[in-house]
Write a protein that holds these residues in place. Sequence first.
Motif, mmCIF file in Angstrom:
data_model
loop_
_atom_site.group_PDB
_atom_site.id
_atom_site.type_symbol
_atom_site.label_atom_id
_atom_site.label_comp_id
_atom_site.label_asym_id
_atom_site.label_seq_id
_atom_site.Cartn_x
_atom_site.Cartn_y
_atom_site.Cartn_z
ATOM 1 N N ILE A 244 0.852 -1.190 0.000
ATOM 2 C CA ILE A 244 0.000 0.000 0.000
ATOM 3 C C ILE A 244 0.886 1.237 0.000
ATOM 4 N N GLU B 56 -7.989 -2.128 1.336
ATOM 5 C CA GLU B 56 -8.819 -0.927 1.257
ATOM 6 C C GLU B 56 -9.085 -0.339 2.639
ATOM 7 N N GLN C 21 -5.944 1.493 3.669
ATOM 8 C CA GLN C 21 -5.839 2.778 2.973
ATOM 9 C C GLN C 21 -6.751 3.810 3.617
ATOM 10 N N ARG D 30 -5.631 7.374 5.450
ATOM 11 C CA ARG D 30 -6.218 8.690 5.145
ATOM 12 C C ARG D 30 -6.653 9.394 6.417
#
Length: 227
Positions: free
Chosen positions: A28, A180, A183, A187
């Motif tokens: 990632i 996902e 990620q 963020r």
Amino acid sequence: MPAAIEGPGTSSNGGFQPRVAVREDLVIPLSDGIAWDQAAAATDAGLTSYHAMIVQGAVTAGTKVGLIGFGGLGSLGAQVALAAGAEVFVAEKNETVHGFARELGVTDVAADIAAFADEKLDVVVDFAGFGTTTNAAVEAVRRDGRVVQVGLGVGEGTINLQALTLNQVMLIGSQAGTPEDCQAVLRLIADGKVTSRITHIGFDQIGDGIGKLERGEVIGRLVVLYD
């Protein structure tokens, strides 16, 4: 999409090496400005907490969330829920971390989730998993509510089937997460909404660190740093 638990240290040896070979589909990108120690915690406790809260728990703005266990996972789970706009109630027997929970902005903290039974909690996430905690979650959540099981303090537990059935409680397991999910956590870290409380250790301190984790002597997360 393969789960993040397929990486080194879980499905293959070498998780504590300073450099490891990893399948490309598990890598990632790390944005500028995210510290390595925060990124390390995000790939384990971060994605596990996020997956439990957002994916399995379906937590959104306005959700009333009960959280059992305020360790490395629970503290991140609380931050994820708060970032989503949820109202968070923390149950943790270790009173030394109650102040930390309040600093994050949770609504209330108690030793037992039963203290919040009148709050009509939409979701209770059990990061402890000692059987009694899971049963307490089932009894504390509102009718048609959801209990997400993450912790595995014991291998088996007894559930109040009457409360589960008559209140139509949904009991869901949650393990690790996906790239996902990771990620999404990164963020949140980049936006300053999620931060792990980190204690740095060296390679030679790993064995002692694992012992401290087993004894419940670590607040937050341990991260190994190499010279």
